[in-house]
Design an enzyme around this catalytic site. Sequence first.
Site: not given
Ligand code: GKR
Ligand code: MG
Length: 436
Positions: A331, A195
């Site tokens: 996801h 991420k």
């Molecule tokens: O949990 O901060 C998080 C992620 O960024 C999530 O909110 C996203 O929806 O996991 C996610 C993604 O793949 O975009």
């Molecule tokens: Mg994503």
Amino acid sequence: MKISALKLHSIAIADPPLRSSYGLHAPWALRTVVELETDDGLTGISETYGGDGPRAALEQVREHVIGMDPFRLAGLYLQINQDSRSGGDVPGGRSQTWLVPGENPLDRNNRTFAAIEIACLDIIGKAVRKPVCDVIGGRVRDAVPFSAYLFYKHAGGGGDGRYDDKYGEVLDPMSTVRECRQMMDEYGFREIKLKAGVLEPAAEIETIRALRDAFGPAVPLRIDPNCAWSVDTSVTIGESLRDELSGGGYLEDPCAALEGMGEVRRRLLSKRIDTPLASNVAVTSFGDVPRARDLDAVQIVLSDPHYWGGLRQVQYLSHLCQVLGMGLSMHSNSHLGVSMMAMTHVAAACPNLTYACDTHYPWQTEQDEIIQGGRVRFQNGSVAIPSKPGLGVELDYDQLARGRERYDKIPFRKRDDEAEMRKHVDPNWKRVLPRW
Ligand code: GKR
Ligand code: MG
């Protein structure tokens, strides 16, 4: 068989201070656990987004659910959509550029239906004594691979401070390698997702390179900055990471909107860089898929039963992607074992699943798990389909009650990563897109 009761349990689970381009995770993530009972004594369960909004939407469909035959799911889908038109299939209408999945009000009908559908499929599985994946058409695999989902994070285990901080602070490339190693050792994952959209692009490039050096080319890498980059930055990063993202990796939602992603793809291809682009931000509904394909903006769609409308809708998506020559991955957001099993069952029954699925599961703990017998187990990065009927897991009611108590004590009822960021990291923080 008729549904005789619908029970909703709002719970809070500890969540570490994870970062993304949306901001910072709050110390607690919110979930709603759904229980359906039938007049012949069966119970079906599911887990979905938490807080006031998702719960109110579930309350609204109570009148349709009580008395319903759990096999008649298409009828419920129609009713929910007739009652409240979401406009959800308008291309771009449910973009997740500004709102994280589960927070977009236009997700509501699919999200609500999914929570009921999964609990009904659990009931159906128990009634016919088959695992859910076999009820929805049959598995093509007995175990489903997941990826190591790495986050940059601040120190802390989340919750009330009594939770272990397994991974410590992770805000540079080498600590990310450490985090990854710990996760790989514990779960055996064979693909890695970073991420991104948190540190300067140069540091994120360095992180990916350090991961490649540490784990080698046999472990595919994907990077997801949730639209934090401009088209130019996305192209530069695509060029820099040409080798690291090849061989089963991908570039996920580097910038906002299908047009931007299409341009990134064109410019990379003109330099003979064929890194596929994946999305769970620009493609969130069936209406988006043909356009994403026509613009060549997305080659891999990230499904998610929680907001795509349940397990069957994800199977339709799998089929659509196959017909259009696109790949499929999955996801994830913060979740516990009931969601884990719903994701596993549907992924087992999607022939066109071309990548390991995402899961936030390593970020949650045994302390908060609500299924009997403790956390779902992984082997070599995969979760096996249990031999039991339905989803194969049952609720631990003491643990569920603890989750409800935590929920009652905390002051918020909605995820707000931007507010958390201002509270704990930078009082002036704003979500600016593109940031780089
Ligand atoms: O949990 O901060 C998080 C992620 O960024 C999530 O909110 C996203 O929806 O996991 C996610 C993604 O793949 O975009
Ligand atoms: Mg994503």
